[in-house]
Design a protein around this motif. Structure first.
Motif, PDB file in Angstrom:
ATOM      1  N   ALA A  17      29.305  53.207  46.357  1.00 51.58           N
ATOM      2  CA  ALA A  17      28.439  54.124  46.404  1.00 51.58           C
ATOM      3  C   ALA A  17      26.756  53.629  45.681  1.00 51.58           C
ATOM      4  O   ALA A  17      25.621  54.019  46.868  1.00 51.58           O
ATOM      5  N   LYS A  18      26.919  53.098  44.719  1.00 59.20           N
ATOM      6  CA  LYS A  18      25.748  53.242  44.074  1.00 59.20           C
ATOM      7  C   LYS A  18      24.370  51.928  44.764  1.00 59.20           C
ATOM      8  O   LYS A  18      23.872  52.829  44.293  1.00 59.20           O
ATOM      9  N   LEU A  19      25.755  51.179  45.459  1.00 59.16           N
ATOM     10  CA  LEU A  19      24.366  50.477  45.770  1.00 59.16           C
ATOM     11  C   LEU A  19      24.217  50.808  47.362  1.00 59.16           C
ATOM     12  O   LEU A  19      22.953  50.036  47.654  1.00 59.16           O
ATOM     13  N   LEU A  20      24.462  51.971  47.582  1.00 61.50           N
ATOM     14  CA  LEU A  20      23.793  52.270  49.165  1.00 61.50           C
ATOM     15  C   LEU A  20      24.222  53.304  49.108  1.00 61.50           C
ATOM     16  O   LEU A  20      24.822  54.703  49.570  1.00 61.50           O
ATOM     17  N   PRO A  21      22.919  54.145  48.256  1.00 62.02           N
ATOM     18  CA  PRO A  21      22.826  55.575  48.222  1.00 62.02           C
ATOM     19  C   PRO A  21      22.327  56.395  49.698  1.00 62.02           C
ATOM     20  O   PRO A  21      22.123  57.250  49.319  1.00 62.02           O
ATOM     21  N   ASP A  22      21.837  55.469  50.518  1.00 64.58           N
ATOM     22  CA  ASP A  22      21.724  56.056  52.139  1.00 64.58           C
ATOM     23  C   ASP A  22      23.236  56.537  52.226  1.00 64.58           C
ATOM     24  O   ASP A  22      22.767  57.450  53.933  1.00 64.58           O
ATOM     25  N   ILE A  23      24.046  55.661  52.071  1.00 61.55           N
ATOM     26  CA  ILE A  23      25.389  56.804  53.128  1.00 61.55           C
ATOM     27  C   ILE A  23      26.229  57.314  51.740  1.00 61.55           C
ATOM     28  O   ILE A  23      26.058  57.249  51.183  1.00 61.55           O
ATOM     29  N   PRO A  74      40.937  50.021  49.818  1.00 63.18           N
ATOM     30  CA  PRO A  74      40.295  48.658  48.876  1.00 63.18           C
ATOM     31  C   PRO A  74      40.900  49.248  48.095  1.00 63.18           C
ATOM     32  O   PRO A  74      40.803  48.463  46.959  1.00 63.18           O
ATOM     33  N   PRO A  75      42.245  48.472  48.311  1.00 61.85           N
ATOM     34  CA  PRO A  75      43.337  48.305  46.706  1.00 61.85           C
ATOM     35  C   PRO A  75      42.725  46.892  46.042  1.00 61.85           C
ATOM     36  O   PRO A  75      41.901  46.510  46.478  1.00 61.85           O
ATOM     37  N   SER A  76      43.032  46.890  44.640  1.00 62.89           N
ATOM     38  CA  SER A  76      43.200  45.962  44.114  1.00 62.89           C
ATOM     39  C   SER A  76      43.729  44.860  44.385  1.00 62.89           C
ATOM     40  O   SER A  76      44.471  45.759  44.384  1.00 62.89           O
ATOM     41  N   LEU A  77      42.815  44.343  43.348  1.00 61.04           N
ATOM     42  CA  LEU A  77      43.981  42.514  43.466  1.00 61.04           C
ATOM     43  C   LEU A  77      45.359  42.803  41.977  1.00 61.04           C
ATOM     44  O   LEU A  77      45.966  41.649  42.136  1.00 61.04           O
ATOM     45  N   ASN A  78      44.080  43.713  41.463  1.00 63.35           N
ATOM     46  CA  ASN A  78      44.171  43.155  39.903  1.00 63.35           C
ATOM     47  C   ASN A  78      45.568  44.574  39.824  1.00 63.35           C
ATOM     48  O   ASN A  78      46.032  44.796  38.801  1.00 63.35           O
ATOM     49  N   HIS A  79      47.106  44.510  40.680  1.00 66.92           N
ATOM     50  CA  HIS A  79      47.803  44.819  40.253  1.00 66.92           C
ATOM     51  C   HIS A  79      48.998  44.831  41.234  1.00 66.92           C
ATOM     52  O   HIS A  79      48.978  44.293  42.321  1.00 66.92           O
ATOM     53  N   PRO A  80      50.238  45.011  40.944  1.00 64.53           N
ATOM     54  CA  PRO A  80      51.287  44.161  41.472  1.00 64.53           C
ATOM     55  C   PRO A  80      51.445  44.890  42.679  1.00 64.53           C
ATOM     56  O   PRO A  80      51.960  43.189  43.483  1.00 64.53           O
ATOM     57  N   SER A  81      51.407  45.481  42.861  1.00 64.64           N
ATOM     58  CA  SER A  81      51.425  46.274  45.008  1.00 64.64           C
ATOM     59  C   SER A  81      50.759  45.115  45.633  1.00 64.64           C
ATOM     60  O   SER A  81      50.628  45.343  47.005  1.00 64.64           O
ATOM     61  N   SER A 125      32.370  45.236  44.503  1.00 63.08           N
ATOM     62  CA  SER A 125      31.669  46.396  45.241  1.00 63.08           C
ATOM     63  C   SER A 125      30.429  45.624  45.794  1.00 63.08           C
ATOM     64  O   SER A 125      30.333  46.642  47.292  1.00 63.08           O
ATOM     65  N   LYS A 126      30.189  44.556  45.576  1.00 64.23           N
ATOM     66  CA  LYS A 126      28.643  43.482  46.668  1.00 64.23           C
ATOM     67  C   LYS A 126      29.109  43.532  48.036  1.00 64.23           C
ATOM     68  O   LYS A 126      28.792  43.900  48.799  1.00 64.23           O
ATOM     69  N   SER A 127      30.449  42.279  47.640  1.00 61.07           N
ATOM     70  CA  SER A 127      30.938  42.210  49.292  1.00 61.07           C
ATOM     71  C   SER A 127      31.362  43.382  50.239  1.00 61.07           C
ATOM     72  O   SER A 127      30.937  43.915  51.410  1.00 61.07           O
ATOM     73  N   LEU A 128      32.400  44.737  48.803  1.00 65.52           N
ATOM     74  CA  LEU A 128      31.733  46.204  49.773  1.00 65.52           C
ATOM     75  C   LEU A 128      30.965  46.332  50.561  1.00 65.52           C
ATOM     76  O   LEU A 128      30.934  47.238  51.703  1.00 65.52           O
ATOM     77  N   ALA A 129      29.268  46.623  49.568  1.00 64.46           N
ATOM     78  CA  ALA A 129      28.613  47.247  50.068  1.00 64.46           C
ATOM     79  C   ALA A 129      27.877  46.259  51.808  1.00 64.46           C
ATOM     80  O   ALA A 129      27.725  46.968  52.108  1.00 64.46           O
ATOM     81  N   ILE A 133      27.000  47.323  55.439  1.00 63.66           N
ATOM     82  CA  ILE A 133      25.893  47.602  55.843  1.00 63.66           C
ATOM     83  C   ILE A 133      26.202  47.015  57.727  1.00 63.66           C
ATOM     84  O   ILE A 133      25.482  46.490  58.515  1.00 63.66           O
ATOM     85  N   PHE A 134      27.001  45.804  57.180  1.00 63.33           N
ATOM     86  CA  PHE A 134      27.482  44.856  58.305  1.00 63.33           C
ATOM     87  C   PHE A 134      27.740  45.801  59.465  1.00 63.33           C
ATOM     88  O   PHE A 134      27.638  45.475  60.764  1.00 63.33           O
ATOM     89  N   ILE A 135      28.908  46.907  59.279  1.00 66.20           N
ATOM     90  CA  ILE A 135      29.908  46.972  60.177  1.00 66.20           C
ATOM     91  C   ILE A 135      28.589  47.930  61.164  1.00 66.20           C
ATOM     92  O   ILE A 135      28.756  47.954  61.389  1.00 66.20           O
ATOM     93  N   LYS A 136      27.433  48.612  59.883  1.00 68.54           N
ATOM     94  CA  LYS A 136      26.360  49.970  60.584  1.00 68.54           C
ATOM     95  C   LYS A 136      25.495  48.748  61.928  1.00 68.54           C
ATOM     96  O   LYS A 136      25.514  49.752  62.541  1.00 68.54           O
ATOM     97  N   ASN A 137      25.238  47.601  61.021  1.00 68.80           N
ATOM     98  CA  ASN A 137      24.589  46.695  61.953  1.00 68.80           C
ATOM     99  C   ASN A 137      25.452  46.417  63.456  1.00 68.80           C
ATOM    100  O   ASN A 137      24.650  45.899  64.286  1.00 68.80           O
TER     101      ASN A 137
END
Length: 172
Positions: A17-23, A74-81, A125-129, A133-137
């Motif tokens: 969200a910090k990387l995408l202030p207009d979203i 967006p679940p984390s990879l850093n958790h057993p689940s 977060s960069k991959s997410l951001a 943008i890719f999906i928006k476009n």
């Protein structure tokens, strides 16, 4: 929507969200402690594009899902689940026919496909951001995937699951 535990990828979403202030990002759900922590972090990071809605009545959740441009899981990879999770909200997300962006944790990659959802690198977060943008476009591609995701949701009904169990038990 759902729980706001740290391993659910909340920090990754805030950093995106910090990387995408207009979203605009809307967080729905959580317990009171997690809601307060999220609001504090939002304020600390000065994120005016993040909206913490907290808990809403269950019957109102579909309104938010159906009226979103994108749903993020967006679940984390850093958790057993990460190896076994099967989030209830995934079925709700798929049934909404709204495009879905999910982290590439093993449990989700093993259950979903690129035909149904978009993936981003978990905890990145960069991959997410970039994917937002890719999906928006590429909204037409997103619509095709969301329709295939809806078909996947039909296989997740309790009736479908019960039939699979019956079929399996009959084959023993």
């Amino acid at each position: 929507s759902g729980n706001l535990y740290p391993y659910k990828g909340i920090s990754t979403m805030l950093d995106a969200a910090k990387l995408l202030p207009d979203i605009q990002f809307k967080f729905l759900g959580g317990n009171s402690l997690d809601i307060d922590a999220l609001k504090q972090k939002k304020t600390y990071l000065n994120l005016t594009n993040v909206h913490v809605l907290g808990c809403v009545d269950f019957y109102k959740v579909p309104h938010y899902l159906f009226n979103s441009d994108l749903l993020i899981l967006p679940p984390s990879l850093n958790h057993p689940s990460a190896n076994f999770t099967s989030p209830v909200k995934l079925g709700e997300y798929l049934a909404s026919e709204t495009p879905i962006l999910a982290s590439d944790i093993p449990a989700l990659v093993n259950f979903l496909s690129e035909e149904e959802v978009f993936f981003f690198r978990a905890d990145d977060s960069k991959s997410l951001a970039d994917m937002i943008i890719f999906i928006k476009n590429n909204i037409e591609i997103a619509k095709i995937k969301s329709k295939k995701g809806f078909q996947k949701a039909l296989t997740m009904s309790y009736e479908s699951k019960a039939q699979k169990i019956i079929d399996l038990s009959n084959s023993l």
